[in-house]
Design a protein around this motif. Structure first.
Motif, PDB file in Angstrom:
ATOM      1  N   ASP A 116      -5.680  -4.025  17.808  1.00  0.00           N
ATOM      2  CA  ASP A 116      -6.420  -2.880  18.341  1.00  0.00           C
ATOM      3  C   ASP A 116      -7.357  -2.297  17.287  1.00  0.00           C
ATOM      4  O   ASP A 116      -8.506  -1.958  17.589  1.00  0.00           O
ATOM      5  CB  ASP A 116      -5.472  -1.793  18.850  1.00  0.00           C
ATOM      6  N   LEU A 117      -6.877  -2.167  16.049  1.00  0.00           N
ATOM      7  CA  LEU A 117      -7.725  -1.655  14.963  1.00  0.00           C
ATOM      8  C   LEU A 117      -8.952  -2.543  14.770  1.00  0.00           C
ATOM      9  O   LEU A 117     -10.072  -2.046  14.637  1.00  0.00           O
ATOM     10  CB  LEU A 117      -6.935  -1.587  13.655  1.00  0.00           C
ATOM     11  N   ALA A 118      -8.739  -3.848  14.741  1.00  0.00           N
ATOM     12  CA  ALA A 118      -9.865  -4.772  14.560  1.00  0.00           C
ATOM     13  C   ALA A 118     -10.883  -4.614  15.689  1.00  0.00           C
ATOM     14  O   ALA A 118     -12.093  -4.550  15.441  1.00  0.00           O
ATOM     15  CB  ALA A 118      -9.363  -6.211  14.480  1.00  0.00           C
ATOM     16  N   ASN A 119     -10.390  -4.523  16.905  1.00  0.00           N
ATOM     17  CA  ASN A 119     -11.294  -4.362  18.049  1.00  0.00           C
ATOM     18  C   ASN A 119     -12.032  -3.029  18.005  1.00  0.00           C
ATOM     19  O   ASN A 119     -13.225  -2.965  18.304  1.00  0.00           O
ATOM     20  CB  ASN A 119     -10.522  -4.515  19.359  1.00  0.00           C
ATOM     21  N   MET A 120     -11.335  -1.966  17.611  1.00  0.00           N
ATOM     22  CA  MET A 120     -11.971  -0.651  17.536  1.00  0.00           C
ATOM     23  C   MET A 120     -13.021  -0.595  16.429  1.00  0.00           C
ATOM     24  O   MET A 120     -13.993   0.146  16.537  1.00  0.00           O
ATOM     25  CB  MET A 120     -10.925   0.441  17.316  1.00  0.00           C
ATOM     26  N   LEU A 121     -12.841  -1.363  15.378  1.00  0.00           N
ATOM     27  CA  LEU A 121     -13.772  -1.341  14.254  1.00  0.00           C
ATOM     28  C   LEU A 121     -15.058  -2.134  14.504  1.00  0.00           C
ATOM     29  O   LEU A 121     -15.988  -2.037  13.715  1.00  0.00           O
ATOM     30  CB  LEU A 121     -13.084  -1.873  12.992  1.00  0.00           C
ATOM     31  N   ARG A 163     -15.957  -2.404   2.869  1.00  0.00           N
ATOM     32  CA  ARG A 163     -15.845  -0.951   3.065  1.00  0.00           C
ATOM     33  C   ARG A 163     -14.793  -0.626   4.117  1.00  0.00           C
ATOM     34  O   ARG A 163     -14.008   0.310   3.968  1.00  0.00           O
ATOM     35  CB  ARG A 163     -17.187  -0.346   3.465  1.00  0.00           C
ATOM     36  N   CYS A 164     -14.799  -1.387   5.193  1.00  0.00           N
ATOM     37  CA  CYS A 164     -13.782  -1.179   6.232  1.00  0.00           C
ATOM     38  C   CYS A 164     -12.387  -1.420   5.647  1.00  0.00           C
ATOM     39  O   CYS A 164     -11.446  -0.668   5.933  1.00  0.00           O
ATOM     40  CB  CYS A 164     -14.028  -2.102   7.425  1.00  0.00           C
ATOM     41  N   HIS A 165     -12.273  -2.433   4.825  1.00  0.00           N
ATOM     42  CA  HIS A 165     -10.982  -2.742   4.188  1.00  0.00           C
ATOM     43  C   HIS A 165     -10.527  -1.584   3.301  1.00  0.00           C
ATOM     44  O   HIS A 165      -9.364  -1.173   3.350  1.00  0.00           O
ATOM     45  CB  HIS A 165     -11.081  -4.044   3.395  1.00  0.00           C
ATOM     46  N   ARG A 166     -11.434  -1.045   2.512  1.00  0.00           N
ATOM     47  CA  ARG A 166     -11.080   0.097   1.665  1.00  0.00           C
ATOM     48  C   ARG A 166     -10.603   1.274   2.521  1.00  0.00           C
ATOM     49  O   ARG A 166      -9.686   1.994   2.142  1.00  0.00           O
ATOM     50  CB  ARG A 166     -12.250   0.508   0.776  1.00  0.00           C
ATOM     51  N   GLY A 167     -11.233   1.465   3.670  1.00  0.00           N
ATOM     52  CA  GLY A 167     -10.821   2.540   4.566  1.00  0.00           C
ATOM     53  C   GLY A 167      -9.420   2.346   5.121  1.00  0.00           C
ATOM     54  O   GLY A 167      -8.696   3.308   5.338  1.00  0.00           O
ATOM     55  N   LEU A 168      -9.042   1.105   5.327  1.00  0.00           N
ATOM     56  CA  LEU A 168      -7.712   0.814   5.860  1.00  0.00           C
ATOM     57  C   LEU A 168      -6.620   0.936   4.808  1.00  0.00           C
ATOM     58  O   LEU A 168      -5.447   1.080   5.146  1.00  0.00           O
ATOM     59  CB  LEU A 168      -7.666  -0.604   6.452  1.00  0.00           C
ATOM     60  N   THR A 169      -6.998   0.835   3.537  1.00  0.00           N
ATOM     61  CA  THR A 169      -5.997   0.846   2.474  1.00  0.00           C
ATOM     62  C   THR A 169      -5.942   2.173   1.734  1.00  0.00           C
ATOM     63  O   THR A 169      -5.179   2.322   0.790  1.00  0.00           O
ATOM     64  CB  THR A 169      -6.263  -0.284   1.456  1.00  0.00           C
ATOM     65  N   GLY A 170      -6.732   3.125   2.156  1.00  0.00           N
ATOM     66  CA  GLY A 170      -6.770   4.424   1.485  1.00  0.00           C
ATOM     67  C   GLY A 170      -5.536   5.264   1.775  1.00  0.00           C
ATOM     68  O   GLY A 170      -4.580   4.826   2.436  1.00  0.00           O
ATOM     69  N   GLU A 171      -5.588   6.484   1.294  1.00  0.00           N
ATOM     70  CA  GLU A 171      -4.490   7.423   1.497  1.00  0.00           C
ATOM     71  C   GLU A 171      -4.229   7.606   2.987  1.00  0.00           C
ATOM     72  O   GLU A 171      -5.156   7.704   3.790  1.00  0.00           O
ATOM     73  CB  GLU A 171      -4.847   8.766   0.865  1.00  0.00           C
ATOM     74  N   GLY A 172      -2.970   7.620   3.349  1.00  0.00           N
ATOM     75  CA  GLY A 172      -2.593   7.790   4.751  1.00  0.00           C
ATOM     76  C   GLY A 172      -2.739   6.527   5.585  1.00  0.00           C
ATOM     77  O   GLY A 172      -2.787   6.592   6.810  1.00  0.00           O
ATOM     78  N   ALA A 173      -2.804   5.378   4.933  1.00  0.00           N
ATOM     79  CA  ALA A 173      -2.968   4.103   5.642  1.00  0.00           C
ATOM     80  C   ALA A 173      -1.840   3.889   6.648  1.00  0.00           C
ATOM     81  O   ALA A 173      -0.686   4.200   6.370  1.00  0.00           O
ATOM     82  CB  ALA A 173      -3.003   2.951   4.641  1.00  0.00           C
ATOM     83  N   GLU A 182      -5.612  -6.684   5.384  1.00  0.00           N
ATOM     84  CA  GLU A 182      -6.418  -7.883   5.164  1.00  0.00           C
ATOM     85  C   GLU A 182      -6.538  -8.685   6.463  1.00  0.00           C
ATOM     86  O   GLU A 182      -7.613  -9.184   6.802  1.00  0.00           O
ATOM     87  CB  GLU A 182      -5.793  -8.733   4.054  1.00  0.00           C
ATOM     88  N   TRP A 183      -5.448  -8.783   7.216  1.00  0.00           N
ATOM     89  CA  TRP A 183      -5.484  -9.499   8.492  1.00  0.00           C
ATOM     90  C   TRP A 183      -6.454  -8.810   9.452  1.00  0.00           C
ATOM     91  O   TRP A 183      -7.237  -9.475  10.140  1.00  0.00           O
ATOM     92  CB  TRP A 183      -4.081  -9.573   9.106  1.00  0.00           C
ATOM     93  N   VAL A 184      -6.416  -7.478   9.498  1.00  0.00           N
ATOM     94  CA  VAL A 184      -7.318  -6.719  10.380  1.00  0.00           C
ATOM     95  C   VAL A 184      -8.773  -7.052  10.053  1.00  0.00           C
ATOM     96  O   VAL A 184      -9.581  -7.298  10.959  1.00  0.00           O
ATOM     97  CB  VAL A 184      -7.075  -5.192  10.263  1.00  0.00           C
ATOM     98  N   ILE A 185      -9.114  -7.079   8.782  1.00  0.00           N
ATOM     99  CA  ILE A 185     -10.495  -7.335   8.390  1.00  0.00           C
ATOM    100  C   ILE A 185     -10.883  -8.777   8.690  1.00  0.00           C
ATOM    101  O   ILE A 185     -11.994  -9.045   9.149  1.00  0.00           O
ATOM    102  CB  ILE A 185     -10.716  -6.981   6.901  1.00  0.00           C
ATOM    103  N   ARG A 186      -9.991  -9.696   8.487  1.00  0.00           N
ATOM    104  CA  ARG A 186     -10.295 -11.099   8.822  1.00  0.00           C
ATOM    105  C   ARG A 186     -10.456 -11.261  10.334  1.00  0.00           C
ATOM    106  O   ARG A 186     -11.310 -11.998  10.801  1.00  0.00           O
ATOM    107  CB  ARG A 186      -9.241 -12.028   8.245  1.00  0.00           C
TER     108      ARG A 186
END
Length: 104
Positions: A41-46, A67-77, A85-89
């Motif tokens: 769902d995250l991948a599709n929404m992005l 940049r999207c990857h950094r957003g997924l790994t930030g605080e509150g991930a 990484e799977w989401v971004i791929r």
């Protein structure tokens, strides 16, 4: 029959839950299935966000994905590092972009 039994989880996602040398995931199927649904769902929404970043910011596809990857790994991930990484791929796959150079 439970809806969980209807979800086809790709091997690439199941691999996130395999310990070295093991063939069975280290989490129950229901957990893996719910995590897969969240990540897919995250991948599709992005997809729209990534397209907008590409055109409005003049970034390369790889830079957008990073940049999207950094957003997924930030605080509150809400996803683990391997899941992010799977989401971004998966996002790159959905957009028909080359796979990114994450962590390389």
């Amino acid at each position: 029959m439970s809806d969980d039994n209807q979800i086809d989880i790709p091997q690439s996602f199941i691999a996130l839950y395999l310990d070295a040398g093991r063939h069975q995931p280290n989490a129950p199927r229901a957990v893996v299935a719910s995590r897969y649904e969240l990540c897919d769902d995250l991948a599709n929404m992005l997809t729209e966000t990534a397209k907008t970043m590409l055109f409005s910011l003049g970034l390369s596809e790889d830079e957008v994905l990073q940049r999207c990857h950094r957003g997924l790994t930030g605080e509150g991930a809400v996803v683990s590092a391997p899941e992010s990484e799977w989401v971004i791929r998966r996002l790159a796959e959905l957009l028909e972009w080359d796979q990114p150079t994450l962590g390389e």
